[in-house]
Design an enzyme around this catalytic site. Structure first.
Site, mmCIF file in Angstrom:
data_model
loop_
_atom_site.group_PDB
_atom_site.id
_atom_site.type_symbol
_atom_site.label_atom_id
_atom_site.label_comp_id
_atom_site.label_asym_id
_atom_site.label_seq_id
_atom_site.Cartn_x
_atom_site.Cartn_y
_atom_site.Cartn_z
ATOM 1 N N ARG A 32 0.835 -1.216 0.000
ATOM 2 C CA ARG A 32 0.000 0.000 0.000
ATOM 3 C C ARG A 32 0.865 1.259 0.000
ATOM 4 O O ARG A 32 0.501 2.273 -0.593
ATOM 5 C CB ARG A 32 -0.969 0.005 1.180
ATOM 6 C CG ARG A 32 -0.305 0.209 2.504
ATOM 7 C CD ARG A 32 -1.283 0.290 3.665
ATOM 8 N NE ARG A 32 -0.551 0.216 4.914
ATOM 9 C CZ ARG A 32 -0.569 1.156 5.843
ATOM 10 N NH1 ARG A 32 -1.269 2.246 5.680
ATOM 11 N NH2 ARG A 32 0.133 1.017 6.956
ATOM 12 N N SER B 267 -4.669 5.390 5.272
ATOM 13 C CA SER B 267 -4.342 3.961 5.163
ATOM 14 C C SER B 267 -4.024 3.574 3.730
ATOM 15 O O SER B 267 -3.089 2.823 3.468
ATOM 16 C CB SER B 267 -5.513 3.106 5.650
ATOM 17 O OG SER B 267 -5.748 3.314 7.015
ATOM 18 N N GLU C 38 -19.134 4.284 -0.527
ATOM 19 C CA GLU C 38 -18.349 3.622 -1.575
ATOM 20 C C GLU C 38 -19.105 3.497 -2.889
ATOM 21 O O GLU C 38 -18.517 3.542 -3.971
ATOM 22 C CB GLU C 38 -17.888 2.239 -1.100
ATOM 23 C CG GLU C 38 -16.915 2.257 0.081
ATOM 24 C CD GLU C 38 -17.600 2.500 1.424
ATOM 25 O OE1 GLU C 38 -18.853 2.482 1.482
ATOM 26 O OE2 GLU C 38 -16.886 2.732 2.420
ATOM 27 N N PHE D 114 -14.524 -3.447 1.424
ATOM 28 C CA PHE D 114 -15.612 -2.473 1.212
ATOM 29 C C PHE D 114 -15.746 -2.123 -0.272
ATOM 30 O O PHE D 114 -16.846 -2.000 -0.807
ATOM 31 C CB PHE D 114 -15.376 -1.194 2.019
ATOM 32 C CG PHE D 114 -15.136 -1.440 3.474
ATOM 33 C CD1 PHE D 114 -15.926 -2.341 4.184
ATOM 34 C CD2 PHE D 114 -14.113 -0.796 4.146
ATOM 35 C CE1 PHE D 114 -15.706 -2.580 5.532
ATOM 36 C CE2 PHE D 114 -13.888 -1.031 5.499
ATOM 37 C CZ PHE D 114 -14.682 -1.924 6.192
ATOM 38 N N ASP E 72 -8.701 -5.817 13.076
ATOM 39 C CA ASP E 72 -10.089 -5.369 12.924
ATOM 40 C C ASP E 72 -11.094 -6.496 12.728
ATOM 41 O O ASP E 72 -12.301 -6.277 12.798
ATOM 42 C CB ASP E 72 -10.201 -4.355 11.788
ATOM 43 C CG ASP E 72 -9.757 -2.963 12.232
ATOM 44 O OD1 ASP E 72 -9.998 -2.626 13.409
ATOM 45 O OD2 ASP E 72 -9.156 -2.235 11.429
ATOM 46 N N ARG F 164 -1.543 -4.561 3.461
ATOM 47 C CA ARG F 164 -1.343 -3.447 4.372
ATOM 48 C C ARG F 164 0.076 -3.421 4.950
ATOM 49 O O ARG F 164 0.591 -2.361 5.309
ATOM 50 C CB ARG F 164 -2.348 -3.590 5.524
ATOM 51 C CG ARG F 164 -2.349 -2.458 6.515
ATOM 52 C CD ARG F 164 -3.370 -2.713 7.629
ATOM 53 N NE ARG F 164 -3.416 -1.604 8.556
ATOM 54 C CZ ARG F 164 -4.164 -0.523 8.381
ATOM 55 N NH1 ARG F 164 -4.935 -0.411 7.330
ATOM 56 N NH2 ARG F 164 -4.148 0.457 9.265
#
Lengths: 272, 312
Positions: free
Chosen positions: B8, B35, B56, B81, B115, B165
């Site tokens: 990322r 992020s 989104e 998402f 998460d 990530r």
């Protein structure tokens, strides 16, 4: 204001478009009601409002028309064919395999179609994207959208309404086709999406209510919308589903139904 | 293996470099720019960064509108998402009309370990792979990530990229050049071919070292392009060893393993897939804990190699 002869020209075009919608459908199933309710708006846009050259339908600075309620595309096909963009004999190919006249619009197949719509609720977002990109490019054309009143139950519309207001997209002008009927019956009974005026005003838009079959009112509302310097505009157009064909008017059965051969003949006669 | 930057981060840096040269690049984000690293675009080109907030569906269709007007929109959110919440918008306004929209799914797989299931994407490859006109990319390290971002700008049409990530080991050479659909041979072998993607390639390299001591020779191949695949190249690699193991940080249904199996359907090469066995994720304090819990381990891949060799 437009001169009387210009208004009459638009009204004449709308009548031809309605007849062509009936000719397209014949006695097959199709979205007659919603196409008829937007015909006067579509005719006013193509024949009285938009900077759109049928000889150069991809011209850079053209005004854009996004039909969010894509199932009513028959009205747009009728206008584009009347503008000479496609040969008139295509009318007979609606929804046939391989035809550019898809049941819902496909921009890859039919010149003049700006976006693939029909999965409801996406048109305002598309219009916002075009408007944001145009602003970066310092171009000042307008983007006209037609959204159905039933379609307003799609949540994405309200995401887009917030975004247009946040980004002050004054070149987005949306018509709400308020024919008050969704596929299964009257909107107020099935799933009430009203009140429209208060909602749009509350979300930071300009909003007007008009008779969506009155060409002078449609043209005047667009003029008003163009005065806006920092807000998008919603024109809530009160319309009659199936307008112009007596047995289809305000009849939810003609959201997506077929005419009998007798009804087909009667419809053509009424639109002469 | 030397640890490189998180994909990322590499993505954000490369996108910024490309945005300096190409005025048409714009970035949209759904309140996750710190992020997804599009904060770099916001910092340098604020007029070409669009905060679309936590919406989104509108973000994806707005990007499609921008593409209709000639922009190259990079749309950013967490992979789960972006591909889940906005699937219909991706289908109707990106893939079907072939708008030039770049979909960037950040924090893919289990890489957002803390998460839990709501934020972990184990089905994004399957969702995107099912869409006609969609290219699906899954970079192995920061080098491949940068190459793929260049490709995404140069290519006209929809592309989905899944981005890890966390820091990932450097697998490729600095002079690596990405070619769409082409598998990359990382280490040669003769007994079994391990097709891996993302973080699972470095794990497969460890497996190769372990099994070498037991006299088993594994060939390690990186699959950066999940779709389209160069069919002949995949078949040639599989038939060379005659046995295949696939390894991915994704559900076993619909991702890399499925794509390889579909490609090899007419061959006689046996395949054993390693992936998440049709379960949702959960929170964990560390990423390796999740890999153990979900069977994405060297032990599991060693077992898979032995299993496939037994039926070869």
């Amino acid at each position: 204001m437009k001169a009387q002869y210009e208004i009459e020209l638009i009204q004449r075009k709308a009548r031809i478009m309605r007849k062509n919608i009936v000719l397209m459908l014949k006695t097959d199933k199709g979205h007659l009601g919603g196409s008829m309710s937007i015909t006067d708006i579509v005719a006013s846009l193509y024949f009285g409002v938009m900077n759109f050259d049928p000889k150069d339908p991809r011209k850079k600075d053209r005004d854009r028309f996004i039909l969010s309620k894509g199932h009513s595309v028959l009205a747009q096909y009728a206008a584009l064919i009347e503008l000479g963009l496609m040969p008139a004999d295509l009318l007979d190919t609606l929804k046939s395999l391989g035809s550019p006249l898809q049941g819902h619009p496909d921009m890859k197949l039919f010149p003049g179609i700006e976006a693939n719509t029909g999965a409801l609720g996406q048109g305002l977002s598309l219009a916002n994207g075009i408007a944001l990109a145009a602003r970066l490019d310092r171009e000042d054309f307008y983007i006209y959208v037609i959204v159905g009143d039933g379609e307003l139950s799609e949540g994405q519309n309200w995401e887009a309404v917030m975004a247009s207001a946040h980004y002050k997209l004054n070149h987005v002008i949306a018509f709400i086709d308020n024919n008050a009927l969704q596929a299964t019956g009257p909107i107020q009974r099935r799933f009430n999406t009203q009140p429209y005026l208060q909602k749009f005003l509350g979300f930071g838009w300009n909003a007007y209510e008009i008779d969506g079959h009155s060409v002078p009112e449609i043209l005047q509302a667009v003029e008003n919308a163009k005065m806006s310097t920092d807000k998008p505009t919603a024109i809530i157009a009160h319309t009659v589903k199936g307008k112009g064909v007596s047995f289809a008017e305000n009849n939810p059965a003609f959201h997506h139904n077929n005419m009998t051969p007798e009804q087909y003949e009667q419809a053509l006669k009424e639109l002469m | 293996m030397k640890l490189g930057k998180a994909p990322r981060i590499a993505y954000g840096e490369e996108l910024l470099e490309l945005a300096k040269k190409n005025q048409d690049i714009v970035a949209l984000d759904a309140d996750l720019s710190k992020s997804t690293m599009t904060c770099l675009i916001e910092e340098h080109f604020p007029e070409r960064f669009f905060e679309m907030s936590i919406a989104e569906q509108n973000m994806v269709a707005t990007a499609a509108g921008m593409a209709l007007k000639g922009k190259i929109p990079f749309v950013n959110s967490f992979a789960v998402f972006l591909t889940g919440r906005a699937f219909d918008q991706i289908r109707q306004s990106v893939a079907y009309p072939v708008t030039n929209v770049k979909l960037c799914g950040s924090s893919s797989g289990f890489s957002d370990f803390g998460d839990g299931a709501t934020h972990q994407s184990i089905e994004d490859l399957a969702l995107m792979r099912a869409l006609p006109n969609m290219i699906v990319l899954s970079p192995v390290d920061e080098i491949e990530t940068r190459e793929m971002v260049k490709f995404m700008v140069a290519h006209k049409g929809p592309v989905y990229i899944r981005l890890d990530r966390n820091e990932t080991p450097i697998i490729l050479d600095q002079d690596y050049r990405f070619v769409l659909g082409e598998p990359t041979l990382i280490k040669p072998g003769t007994d079994v071919t391990i097709f891996g993607t993302g973080q699972m390639v470095s794990l497969s390299l460890n497996v190769r070292e372990r099994l070498e001591k037991e006299g088993v020779s594994c060939e390690i191949v990186n699959i950066g392009t999940i779709k389209p695949m160069k069919r002949d190249a995949i078949i040639a690699l599989a038939e060379k060893t005659g046995a295949v193991v696939t390894v991915e940080e994704h559900n076993v249904y619909g991702g890399l393993g499925s794509a390889i199996a579909e490609t090899l359907m007419k061959t006689k090469v046996p395949i054993v897939p390693i992936g998440v066995k049709d379960r949702f994720g959960q929170s964990a304090k560390t990423y390796p804990e999740l890999l153990v819990e979900y069977g994405l381990t060297e032990d599991a891949v060693c077992e898979a190699v032995k299993e496939v060799l037994a039926v070869k």
